[in-house]
Enzyme design. Structure first.
Site, PDB file in Angstrom:
ATOM      1  N   GLU A 183     -20.352 -59.585  25.309  1.00 17.43           N
ATOM      2  CA  GLU A 183     -21.117 -59.250  26.511  1.00 17.43           C
ATOM      3  C   GLU A 183     -20.327 -59.554  27.784  1.00 17.43           C
ATOM      4  OE1 GLU A 183     -25.827 -59.314  25.242  1.00 17.43           O
ATOM      5  OE2 GLU A 183     -25.031 -61.037  26.338  1.00 17.43           O
ATOM      6  N   ASN A 202     -23.288 -57.349  12.361  1.00 17.35           N
ATOM      7  CA  ASN A 202     -24.416 -56.854  11.586  1.00 17.35           C
ATOM      8  C   ASN A 202     -24.018 -55.534  10.928  1.00 17.35           C
ATOM      9  OD1 ASN A 202     -24.647 -54.834  13.549  1.00 17.35           O
ATOM     10  ND2 ASN A 202     -26.376 -55.818  14.579  1.00 17.35           N
ATOM     11  N   LEU A 261     -27.437 -59.027   7.203  1.00 16.76           N
ATOM     12  CA  LEU A 261     -28.167 -57.883   6.656  1.00 16.76           C
ATOM     13  C   LEU A 261     -29.666 -57.969   6.919  1.00 16.76           C
ATOM     14  CD1 LEU A 261     -26.350 -57.723   3.181  1.00 16.76           C
ATOM     15  CD2 LEU A 261     -25.780 -56.464   5.271  1.00 16.76           C
ATOM     16  N   ASP A 321     -28.133 -64.864  17.139  1.00 13.87           N
ATOM     17  CA  ASP A 321     -27.474 -65.948  17.876  1.00 13.87           C
ATOM     18  C   ASP A 321     -27.638 -67.280  17.157  1.00 13.87           C
ATOM     19  OD1 ASP A 321     -26.653 -64.183  19.868  1.00 13.87           O
ATOM     20  OD2 ASP A 321     -28.532 -64.394  20.958  1.00 13.87           O
ATOM     21  N   ALA A 337     -35.543 -68.478  13.538  1.00 16.16           N
ATOM     22  CA  ALA A 337     -35.606 -67.907  14.884  1.00 16.16           C
ATOM     23  C   ALA A 337     -36.510 -66.684  14.954  1.00 16.16           C
ATOM     24  CB  ALA A 337     -34.202 -67.552  15.366  1.00 16.16           C
ATOM     25  N   ARG A 363     -40.610 -67.140  15.954  1.00 20.17           N
ATOM     26  CA  ARG A 363     -41.119 -67.441  17.298  1.00 20.17           C
ATOM     27  C   ARG A 363     -40.617 -66.376  18.259  1.00 20.17           C
ATOM     28  NH1 ARG A 363     -39.957 -73.291  15.632  1.00 20.17           N
ATOM     29  NH2 ARG A 363     -37.767 -72.861  16.074  1.00 20.17           N
ATOM     30  N   GLY A 384     -39.177 -64.734  21.823  1.00 23.85           N
ATOM     31  CA  GLY A 384     -38.195 -65.085  22.821  1.00 23.85           C
ATOM     32  C   GLY A 384     -36.820 -65.295  22.217  1.00 23.85           C
TER      33      GLY A 384
END
Length: 322
Positions: free
Chosen positions: A143, A189, A227, A258, A288, A291, A293
């Site tokens: 990024e 990915n 995957l 992440d 992750a 949840r 966000g």
């Protein structure tokens, strides 16, 4: 072996809205209230690593606006060292517009802002006060400008650090071959793997494991392909690794990759074998998704330990792919 991470990458403010389904081109879909939270793949991975127990230093640029101040404060609150983070006068902070489908699938539109100004000269200035050392693991993403990522990878290799590249988001133009040659561990990915190989998606886990082995020929010593609900595969000097996914009631997949990358980098930097590191990363990624966000969803080391300790997760295979 180290639990010290240097994360070089982006910092963004995320604005996300949950919708019943992702809109088609030209269509308007009504959703829930907008949720605002700290993000950016670099900052997400830095915060994830800190929650997982690492000593983390973030390197990146912010705008000189209120969003930048908020993003920096969030890093500090999470225990991330911000000495390599600087505001850029007259420039806005990065901003991500995220639309999340009810089942957790999402689309992201990114305005890079200050992140696009992290050039090689800026990188050298931000790392001068805390140079990369042989005890560090360096975690990179795409990024920020690719030339900067290449310079960071070269610096890390020259310092004897372990270098992990999460090649996301994959740019429209081919990555320079010298970048992959400077990387110890490459994480992608399915779509990124197919893009790097300029081929179609693989069929089945065994097909993805073969893709991972093919990608090693591009330069990285180890390649890991995530995957999603099928888990992850990896190829390294010791042969292929296949790790099934941990069961999870997914509500939002934004921060899963992440969390996976941070845990993988931390585990490999600490000397864990590849199979164990990928398994632990799969557990972090699964947590992750439960949840909403990005940074708000990232798990702690205790949570990952709990999943690993309680999971009947015996399908791990090393040495072959099925």
């Amino acid at each position: 072996m180290s639990e010290r991470l240097v994360v070089i990458g982006s910092l963004n403010m995320d604005l996300s809205v949950t919708v019943p389904r992702l809109p088609r081109p030209g269509e308007t879909v009504s959703g829930a209230d907008v949720v605002r939270g700290a993000g950016g793949k670099g900052a997400n991975q830095a915060v994830a690593a800190a929650r997982l127990g690492a000593d983390v230093r973030m390197v990146g640029l912010l705008g000189d606006d209120t969003l930048g101040a908020e993003l920096r404060a969030r890093l500090v609150a999470e225990g991330v060292c911000d000495k390599g983070v600087s505001p850029l006068p007259g420039v806005a902070s990065g901003l991500a517009l995220i639309v999340v489908q009810a089942d957790g699938e999402n689309t992201i539109t990114l305005s890079p802002g200050a992140n696009r100004h992290l050039d090689v000269a800026a990188l050298e200035g931000l790392t001068a006060g805390g140079p990369i050392g042989p005890a560090d693991t360096v975690l990179l993403q795409l990024e920020v400008p690719v030339d900067t990522v290449l310079a960071a990878a070269r610096a890390a290799r020259g310092a004897g650090a372990l270098t992990v590249l999460n090649a996301a988001p994959l740019p429209n133009r081919p990555l320079p071959g010298e970048l992959l040659a400077e990387v110890d561990v490459l994480v992608v990915n399915e779509s990124e793997a197919a893009g790097l190989l300029a081929t179609t998606a693989a069929t089945g886990v065994a097909g993805w494991a073969a893709h991972a082995e093919r990608m090693r020929a591009l330069g990285p010593g180890t390649v890991v392909i995530t995957l999603g609900a099928a888990g992850a595969v990896a190829a390294g000097p010791g042969g292929p690794v296949v790790v099934p996914a941990f069961p999870a009631d997914a509500v939002d997949t934004v921060g899963a990759g992440d969390a996976f990358c941070a845990q993988l980098a931390l585990s490999l930097g600490s000397g864990e074998p590849l199979a164990a590191a990928v398994r632990r990363a799969c557990a972090a990624g699964a947590l992750a998704t439960t949840r909403r966000g990005a940074q708000d969803a990232l798990p702690t080391r205790a949570e990952v330990d709990c999943v690993l300790g309680g999971a009947a997760h015996t399908e791990l295979e090393t040495g072959h792919a099925r």
